[in-house]
Design an enzyme around this catalytic site. Structure first.
Site, PDB file in Angstrom:
ATOM      1  CG  LEU A  81      16.682  10.404 -24.807  1.00  0.00           C
ATOM      2  CD1 LEU A  81      16.267  11.515 -25.761  1.00  0.00           C
ATOM      3  CD2 LEU A  81      16.654  10.910 -23.380  1.00  0.00           C
ATOM      4  CB  CYS A  99      14.621   8.314 -31.612  1.00  0.00           C
ATOM      5  SG  CYS A  99      13.192   7.214 -31.676  1.00  0.00           S
ATOM      6  CG  HIS A 100      17.681  10.892 -30.135  1.00  0.00           C
ATOM      7  ND1 HIS A 100      16.753  10.197 -29.397  1.00  0.00           N
ATOM      8  CD2 HIS A 100      17.243  12.164 -30.200  1.00  0.00           C
ATOM      9  CE1 HIS A 100      15.784  11.025 -29.021  1.00  0.00           C
ATOM     10  NE2 HIS A 100      16.060  12.225 -29.495  1.00  0.00           N
ATOM     11  N   GLY A 101      19.869   8.280 -33.545  1.00  0.00           N
ATOM     12  CA  GLY A 101      21.013   7.783 -34.307  1.00  0.00           C
ATOM     13  C   GLY A 101      21.997   6.891 -33.585  1.00  0.00           C
TER      14      GLY A 101
END
Length: 135
Positions: A81, A99-101
């Site tokens: 992202l 943020c999201h791994g």
């Protein structure tokens, strides 16, 4: 219809590599995006080259990602992202996007997490010893 002076100024950036010690990263800005430059150690190069890349999500050998094995140059933008990953972190000793791994290895290849692709390698060249030009 030609590009303005500020746009032309961002088209290329030259970096003095002598200022980057072995085993360290620097982040520079190019076209409004972070660019990671890593001076890799011999063990990091060996690790990147020995990885079974054919089984990775976005299969790419280390040799296609670097022009000189000791220098890794890539955009510092997570392919999930668009976050900016943290260097020298994560499960594979490369970069980690908190943020999201997403976890990237020492070659910037996606190894774990939601990111679909490896970190992007921009156009760059070594015009002379100790210098890199991005763009």
């Amino acid at each position: 219809m030609s590009a303005s002076a500020d746009v032309l100024a961002q088209a290329k950036v030259e970096i003095d590599l002598a200022a980057i010690p072995e085993g360290k990263n620097v982040i520079i800005k190019w076209r409004g995006k972070p660019v990671f430059i890593r001076h890799r150690t011999e063990s990091e190069i060996k690790e990147a080259e020995d990885t079974k890349w054919e089984a990775l999500r976005d299969p790419q050998p280390d040799s296609e990602r670097v022009k000189k094995p000791e220098w890794l140059v890539m955009l510092g933008v997570c392919t999930h992202l668009g976050c900016v990953p943290i260097g020298e972190a994560g499960d594979f000793g490369g970069w980690f996007c908190p943020c999201h791994g997403s976890h990237y290895d020492i070659s910037g290849r996606i190894r774990k997490g939601p990111a679909p692709l490896n970190l992007e390698v921009p156009v760059y060249d070594f015009p002379e010893e100790g210098k890199v030009v991005i763009g």
